[in-house]
Design an enzyme around this catalytic site. Structure first.
Site, PDB file in Angstrom:
ATOM      1  N   HIS A  31       2.352   8.707  -7.233  1.00 55.25           N
ATOM      2  CA  HIS A  31       2.785   7.314  -7.296  1.00 55.25           C
ATOM      3  C   HIS A  31       1.555   6.441  -7.456  1.00 55.25           C
ATOM      4  CE1 HIS A  31       4.228   3.379  -5.984  1.00 55.25           C
ATOM      5  NE2 HIS A  31       3.172   3.354  -5.200  1.00 55.25           N
ATOM      6  N   LYS A  79       2.520  12.960  -4.234  1.00 51.20           N
ATOM      7  CA  LYS A  79       3.837  13.221  -3.656  1.00 51.20           C
ATOM      8  C   LYS A  79       3.898  14.673  -3.135  1.00 51.20           C
ATOM      9  CE  LYS A  79       5.969   9.799  -6.718  1.00 51.20           C
ATOM     10  NZ  LYS A  79       7.047   9.497  -7.676  1.00 51.20           N
ATOM     11  N   GLU A 135       1.746  -2.343  -0.388  1.00 50.53           N
ATOM     12  CA  GLU A 135       1.769  -0.904  -0.085  1.00 50.53           C
ATOM     13  C   GLU A 135       0.556  -0.496   0.762  1.00 50.53           C
ATOM     14  OE1 GLU A 135       2.141   0.796  -4.006  1.00 50.53           O
ATOM     15  OE2 GLU A 135       4.234   0.153  -4.188  1.00 50.53           O
TER      16      GLU A 135
END
Ligand code: RTP
Length: 150
Positions: free
Chosen positions: A117, A11, A128
């Site tokens: 994540h 992130k 994803e």
């Protein structure tokens, strides 16, 4: 043997804090194979789609603001049980619940700045990976695979 792929994303706080190399190192040394990676600054729309299941949470606007505040390092790692093991390597969502030795346990304090994540199931990983790497991943063989697996 069933090989899995998982979507792991460093992130913006993890990138800004210079933890990209450390996180890649942990996955590489564990034995997982990097099959896709890019540094990208996600759009608000893309991030809202990624976290669509959290759209009604109170923290959602702050989460989207944080996740679009700078570049993220998007990666796909492959190997046996990569989804579950990847989550174990990250640690619990709440850094205070994360064991020492995990990425979140070792490197962060607050849930809203929890560095990385990881996909929570094979189905979400496939979703994803398709979202972040529509161009596909790189197929290759690690030269130590015969030593990693029975
Ligand atoms: P992630 O999707 O980022 O891997 O996290 P996760 O599965 O462990 O947790 P999830 O419930 O999906 O939450 C996604 C991210 O939202 C932020 N969050 N903030 N303020 C809060 O109470 C709160 N709860 C969650 C975290 O950044 C979390 O990783």
């Amino acid at each position: 043997m069933v090989m899995e792929r998982t979507y792991i994303m460093i992130k913006p706080d993890g990138v800004q804090r210079g933890l990209t190399g450390e996180i890649i190192k942990r996955f590489e040394q564990k034995g997982y194979k990097l099959v896709a990676m890019k540094l990208t600054k996600p759009s608000k729309e893309h991030m809202e789609k990624h976290y669509a299941d959290l759209a009604n949470k109170k923290f959602f606007p702050g989460l989207i603001e944080y996740m679009t505040s700078g570049p993220v390092c998007a990666m796909v790692w492959e190997g046996k049980n990569a989804v579950l093991e990847g989550r174990k390597m990250l640690g619990a969502t709440m850094p205070s619940d994360s064991a020492m030795g995990t990425i979140r346990g070792d490197f962060c304090i607050e849930v809203g700045r929890n560095i990385c994540h990881g996909s929570d199931a094979v189905e979400s990983a496939n979703h994803e990976i398709g979202m972040w790497f529509p161009e596909g991943v790189c197929e290759w063989t690690r030269c130590d695979e015969k030593s990693l697996y029975e």
